[in-house]
Design a protein around this motif. Structure first.
Motif, PDB file in Angstrom:
ATOM      1  N   ILE A  39       0.851  -1.204   0.000  1.00  0.00           N
ATOM      2  CA  ILE A  39       0.000   0.000   0.000  1.00  0.00           C
ATOM      3  C   ILE A  39       0.883   1.249   0.000  1.00  0.00           C
ATOM      4  CG2 ILE A  39      -1.586   1.362   1.428  1.00  0.00           C
ATOM      5  CD1 ILE A  39      -2.841  -1.414   2.255  1.00  0.00           C
ATOM      6  N   GLY A  40       1.915   1.254   0.812  1.00  0.00           N
ATOM      7  CA  GLY A  40       2.813   2.405   0.891  1.00  0.00           C
ATOM      8  C   GLY A  40       3.580   2.657  -0.391  1.00  0.00           C
ATOM      9  N   PHE A  43       1.251   4.141  -2.776  1.00  0.00           N
ATOM     10  CA  PHE A  43       0.936   5.506  -2.363  1.00  0.00           C
ATOM     11  C   PHE A  43       2.014   6.490  -2.816  1.00  0.00           C
ATOM     12  CE2 PHE A  43       0.923   9.066   0.638  1.00  0.00           C
ATOM     13  CZ  PHE A  43      -0.380   9.528   0.426  1.00  0.00           C
ATOM     14  N   VAL A  46       1.277   7.261  -6.280  1.00  0.00           N
ATOM     15  CA  VAL A  46       0.113   8.159  -6.361  1.00  0.00           C
ATOM     16  C   VAL A  46       0.564   9.600  -6.115  1.00  0.00           C
ATOM     17  CG1 VAL A  46      -2.088   8.788  -5.273  1.00  0.00           C
ATOM     18  CG2 VAL A  46      -1.583   6.382  -5.786  1.00  0.00           C
ATOM     19  N   TYR A  93      -6.780  -0.666  -6.189  1.00  0.00           N
ATOM     20  CA  TYR A  93      -5.954  -0.189  -5.082  1.00  0.00           C
ATOM     21  C   TYR A  93      -6.818   0.213  -3.887  1.00  0.00           C
ATOM     22  CZ  TYR A  93      -2.655   2.869  -2.557  1.00  0.00           C
ATOM     23  OH  TYR A  93      -1.865   3.465  -1.599  1.00  0.00           O
TER      24      TYR A  93
END
Length: 109
Positions: A39-40, A43, A46, A93
């Motif tokens: 997830i990190g 991110f 993103v 995501y």
């Protein structure tokens, strides 16, 4: 030079798609450390996209080498996938994050 940029962009894209899919797998296996790591990592991508007006920095570099502006001019993906990439993988995501949180907090078994 364009084929090299397209290849690099495709490799980076594959890495982040793998991270997005890994979120689901790690959460399903209750491996929340690796789910969080995935997830990190996504991110960070993103944030990079947000800072660059929602475009990969490699797109601007590829644009210097061609007048083509189809959705896939800068990456080796089918045009329909390049066009809908953010919608498809953004949804995977975000729902992967929700799935991870639901498993972690025991909302889902």
């Amino acid at each position: 030079m364009l084929p090299v940029i397209r290849a690099a962009h495709t490799i980076v894209w594959l890495f982040f798609v793998a991270c997005i899919l890994a979120i689901w797998i790690f959460a399903a296996r209750s491996d929340y450390s690796n789910a969080s790591l995935s997830i990190g990592l996504v991110f960070v991508e993103v944030v990079v996209l947000a800072v660059n007006d929602w475009k990969c920095p490699l797109t601007a570099i590829a644009a210097r080498h061609t007048d083509d502006r189809r959705a896939n001019f800068d990456i080796y993906l089918p045009e329909w996938l390049a066009r809908h990439n953010k919608s498809i993988f953004g949804a995977l995501y975000l729902t992967g994050i929700a799935f991870t949180l639901a498993r972690w907090t025991r909302v889902l078994p």
